[in-house]
Write a protein that holds these residues in place. Sequence first.
Motif, PDB file in Angstrom:
ATOM      1  N   ASP A   1      39.062  42.136  30.389  1.00  0.00           N
ATOM      2  CA  ASP A   1      38.813  41.579  31.721  1.00  0.00           C
ATOM      3  C   ASP A   1      37.474  40.856  31.763  1.00  0.00           C
TER       4      ASP A   1
ATOM      5  N   ALA B   1      35.922  39.626  34.277  1.00  0.00           N
ATOM      6  CA  ALA B   1      35.107  40.090  35.402  1.00  0.00           C
ATOM      7  C   ALA B   1      34.422  41.402  35.052  1.00  0.00           C
TER       8      ALA B   1
ATOM      9  N   LEU C   1      37.356  36.516  41.029  1.00  0.00           N
ATOM     10  CA  LEU C   1      37.667  37.517  40.006  1.00  0.00           C
ATOM     11  C   LEU C   1      37.011  38.850  40.361  1.00  0.00           C
TER      12      LEU C   1
ATOM     13  N   ASN D   1      43.152  37.980  36.779  1.00  0.00           N
ATOM     14  CA  ASN D   1      41.848  37.458  36.369  1.00  0.00           C
ATOM     15  C   ASN D   1      41.968  36.495  35.184  1.00  0.00           C
TER      16      ASN D   1
END
Length: 573
Positions: free
Chosen positions: A487, A489, A504, A511
């Motif tokens: 991820d 983010a 995000l 995402n």
Amino acid sequence: MYFKKPPSTVLYFSLSAFLLILFFFQATFSMIGKSPTYDEVVHLPAGMTEILTGNHRLVNDHPPLFRYFLSLPLFFLKTEVPFSSDAWGEKNPYDRRYNFGKEFFFGCSNDADKLLFIGRLVVVLFAALLGIMVLSFTTLLFGRWPGLFALFIYVFDPSILAHARIAKNDMFLTVFIFMTFYQLYSYFKRKNTWNFVFLGLNLGLAVSTKYSAFMILPIIFFLMLRFYIKQDKNTVKAFFKTLGRIFYLSIISFLVLFFSYVLFSSNAKEYKSRYCDEENLVKEYTMFQYSRNLLNGITGGVTHLQKGHSGYLMGNYTNQRWLRYFPLCFLIKNPISLLLFFFSSLILFFFYYHEDREPNVFLFAIIGGFSLLIMLFSLNLGYRYLLPIHPFIAVYCSIIFVFLIRYGTKIKWMVFIILCIWYVGSAFSIYPHYLAYFNEIIGGPNRGSEYLIDSNLDWGQDLRGVKVYMDKNKIDWIYLIYFGNDDPAYRKIQVAPDNIDLGLVPGKKDNIEKAFLAGVNALDQRKPGYYAISATYFRGGYLDEKDRGFFKFLWNVEPLAKIGHSIFIYKIE
């Protein structure tokens, strides 16, 4: 020559321990700083939900045994399982598993890297256990020095090291298949009921890890038939006896597989009372329903084998059978020194080594049979499908050492030592990026994406390395075209300029898709900025046919950096 005498017990165990410790440290330290590979976000949370609920709603196309092993240590930590998330109730099974996994790792209070490390450590321990079995089996066949050499080959094998620290079923399958054939050999030497039962149990463990383990039954059939023909001197009698043994083995292994499915079935009622399962997402199955689900999983696995999977090879794409795919993978994904050891062993087996050929025939049948069966299917997905032959290759290469002990000259030993040093150098040179290993035949890992992608090179494992690169070079934001399930983010990677907010949030399911679309649109317009492009997409993998040449204008442009050889950094002025 010193090696004509077997090593003392103290020396034998000391060298064995040294090699195994070296293997453990290589595998463990090389996984630090690596992102989860594509499917790793699925298996740990899936294992926890299966244990807690007795239900296999997240994953049913692979048996659950290996997921139990991966996730059991997580119960000793304060691990949050997001049963209340929307992902748990999603209808699409593919979206459900990946979105739930992302929520589990990145959207909860869990420490994603800590959980992943613990899960991977389980795999490392199983891989170390396999190293002990390689040592033991080779010592049984050829003696102590050859046993140590086989362990040496195993310890520095880049393919083994790559998958020994990935929380998936590939290494577990390799362990259990080796255990199965080790037990088969023991059965041939000490033919009794208990050895046969243990053979069936080991086969059951393999099948409970991956349905495709049933494909080793033809190899077992061939080896048993050969054994009984030599024993009974009657081909027809041996054939029917072997057929009966295979039937009983199938029954035992199927019972183990069924037991792996129902092992935690009693937990469904507790889950429903604790989480108020009003939507009845977790059903309290009967034994018949578990059997139906199991059969659905097997038929799904068979269908996958028949239909194949989209693959890439040297600029070509197909989901049809490529007979040259795995032979080419074998030639470029292994150190040249290992290839020389292996092919030299083959030459010795066919032309020179005539004493007690049974162990060699046994090993050759496994390596050749398994490779042939894999080639017949349309799974051009990755060299990892041939991983189960690697411990047998290590054992087989010990024939070289047997030959040198008997007929070695100074020149032969000198060449052998040079090859060993080259082999160790191959492993150290690619550390810690073992998954991206390619040998010198094609120019090493820097040219790997020209030949293979996906799990051969780029499985999403290097997103954390992108963040390290950005911090080191003071890059505030970067367009991210990423193949994987880590991820951005969660990693605090800004994937667009300051004036663009993609919204995000760590753990949010879209995402990666938002970052991908922003990056592709920016690159299409040749917007200035830094771009991080995964090798799989860079070569057109998993893109629509019309889009496969999207990155072609960059193919002959040297990137600013290659993160782990799998993510390319470019700067558009």
